[in-house]
Design an enzyme around this catalytic site. Structure first.
Site, PDB file in Angstrom:
ATOM      1  N   ARG A 273       7.749  -8.799  15.892  1.00 51.60           N
ATOM      2  CA  ARG A 273       8.266  -7.496  15.457  1.00 51.60           C
ATOM      3  C   ARG A 273       7.211  -6.450  15.776  1.00 51.60           C
ATOM      4  O   ARG A 273       6.015  -6.755  15.717  1.00 51.60           O
ATOM      5  CB  ARG A 273       8.526  -7.581  13.953  1.00 51.60           C
TER       6      ARG A 273
ATOM      7  N   HIS B 115       0.859  -1.193   0.000  1.00 49.97           N
ATOM      8  CA  HIS B 115       0.000   0.000   0.000  1.00 49.97           C
ATOM      9  C   HIS B 115       0.889   1.235   0.000  1.00 49.97           C
ATOM     10  O   HIS B 115       2.094   1.141   0.239  1.00 49.97           O
ATOM     11  CB  HIS B 115      -0.882   0.027   1.267  1.00 49.97           C
TER      12      HIS B 115
ATOM     13  N   HIS C 244       4.789   0.084  -0.168  1.00 53.46           N
ATOM     14  CA  HIS C 244       5.524  -0.709   0.826  1.00 53.46           C
ATOM     15  C   HIS C 244       4.618  -1.733   1.488  1.00 53.46           C
ATOM     16  O   HIS C 244       3.396  -1.688   1.323  1.00 53.46           O
ATOM     17  CB  HIS C 244       6.171   0.222   1.868  1.00 53.46           C
TER      18      HIS C 244
HETATM   19  O1  AKG Z   1       5.495  -2.333   9.984  1.00 51.74           O
HETATM   20  C1  AKG Z   1       5.972  -1.785   9.004  1.00 51.74           C
HETATM   21  O2  AKG Z   1       7.169  -1.854   8.724  1.00 51.74           O
HETATM   22  C2  AKG Z   1       5.095  -0.994   8.055  1.00 51.74           C
HETATM   23  C3  AKG Z   1       3.835  -0.464   8.670  1.00 51.74           C
HETATM   24  C4  AKG Z   1       3.022   0.351   7.704  1.00 51.74           C
HETATM   25  O3  AKG Z   1       3.302   0.414   6.536  1.00 51.74           O
HETATM   26  C5  AKG Z   1       1.856   1.125   8.169  1.00 51.74           C
HETATM   27  O4  AKG Z   1       1.509   1.056   9.375  1.00 51.74           O
HETATM   28  O5  AKG Z   1       1.267   1.853   7.330  1.00 51.74           O
HETATM   29 FE   FE2 Z   2       2.287   2.087   5.566  1.00 51.84          FE
END
Ligand code: AKG
Ligand code: FE2
Length: 356
Positions: A284, A211, A274
């Site tokens: 994580r 997204h 991403h």
């Molecule tokens: O956890 C991550 O590395 C990405 C999180 C993310 O893209 C978001 O919360 O919009």
């Molecule tokens: Fe994000």
């Protein structure tokens, strides 16, 4: 960031599973090749910081920052509070569940409503003050959580204003072109806490699917240990579009360019696609600060970035209009706004207005 409708949490407790149930299974996770490119790291104390930020925004739409002034001990406390929250029993977390029409609280990532399959993650969104929801989670013991999150919000908001100003200077604009600090002071801070349990079959599941964020920029803290964040480096002389991992760096924060910056900077920089992948060995967490505008913000390219005989690359609209378009088109929103059909529609609307 998005204001998409929340969806109820699924019944499974992910920590206890020995395989990935079908509703959590994703195909096509290897849609692009993988690259070993290194996302730029910019030391904000370096005299070249503005130029390096500009180049990273144009080439990547993302970079890591050091020398940002947020103390390591505060980052550690943010991580500890995030882990403390997700380690509560599910029934307790559900006391602060995001209800319909509510952005704050516990639930799946907001973007999950676009998919029939489920993300291998849990989320908790803090919009504005953390107090109301924290009181539901820890009726007797929420002060420390709130203090830490409020202090982090204050520093990160300040940092996002500085970064946006530097991005603007890097594009050849000047302070009088946009008062970022003034603009952001009217917006509610949004913190998204993400938790990714270990996964017995990480190649079949996704933490958060691909997204772009709707915000101007997102500043992301990620826990050390296993990597999870991946972003798309677009096609260039070195190769086709590819997934690149952003490894955690102790003390560093990741900056992602969001949709709003792509529009405001008239496409000179692109919002970065991403996702978060999961792994077999370590839980994580990540904490995303979505730096967005106040509701009355007019989403439009800055005039100085439009050439004398050029049309803006994106039509102007209000922030709520943008969000409602994103709820409909999701990952295709910017492509649609840049498209010739949209240009024709925009042109028609302008002629209708001028003819009235
Ligand atoms: O956890 C991550 O590395 C990405 C999180 C993310 O893209 C978001 O919360 O919009
Ligand atoms: Fe994000």
């Amino acid at each position: 960031m998005s204001t998409l409708t929340a969806r109820p949490l699924h019944q499974f407790e992910l920590n206890t599973l020995s395989h990935v149930p079908d509703v959590y299974a994703w195909s096509a996770l290897n849609d692009l090749p993988y690259g070993d490119d290194v996302v730029p790291v910019v030391d904000l104390e370096s005299p070249d910081a503005v130029g390096l930020i500009g180049r990273a925004c144009e080439e990547w739409g993302a970079f890591q920052i050091t020398g940002h002034g947020i103390p390591l001990h505060l980052l550690d406390r943010v991580e500890a509070q995030t882990r403390r929250l997700f380690s509560l029993p599910t029934a307790q977390k559900l006391k602060a569940a995001r209800g319909p029409g509510r952005l704050s609280g516990y639930g799946l990532a907001n973007t999950s409503s676009f998919y029939s399959n489920i993300f291998w993650s849990e989320g908790f969104t803090i919009v504005g003050s953390p107090h109301d929801d924290a009181r539901k989670l820890w009726p007797e013991d929420h002060e420390e959580h709130c203090c830490v999150m409020e202090e982090y919000n204050r520093l990160i908001k300040d940092l996002s204003g500085r970064l946006l100003r530097w991005m603007m200077l890097a594009m050849g604009l000047h302070d009088e072109d946009m008062d970022w600090a003034g603009l952001l002071s009217k917006a509610d801070p949004v913190l998204q806490l993400n938790y990714y349990p270990v996964c017995p079959e990480p190649d079949r599941a996704i933490g958060i699917a691909h997204h772009t964020d709707s915000s101007f920029i997102t500043i992301l803290y990620q826990s050390s240990g296993e990597s999870g964040l991946q972003l798309v480096h677009r096609e260039d002389a070195a190769g086709p579009a590819r997934w690149v991992t952003v490894p955690p760096r102790r003390g560093a924060l990741v900056v992602n360019v969001g949709d709003l910056c792509e529009i405001v900077f008239n496409g000179r920089i692109r919002s970065v696609m991403h996702r978060a992948i999961v792994n077999r060995t370590q839980t994580r967490i990540s904490v995303a600060f979505f730096c967005g505008p106040p509701p009355e913000f007019n989403v439009a390219p800055m005039e100085k970035l439009i050439g004398p005989n050029e049309r803006p690359a994106y039509p102007a609209m209000s922030w709520p209009e943008f969000l409602s378009l994103k709820r409909k088109l999701y990952n295709k929103t910017l492509e649609y706004l840049r498209s010739p059909e949209q240009e024709a529609e925009d042109h028609k609307n302008t002629s209708e207005t001028t003819n009235q």
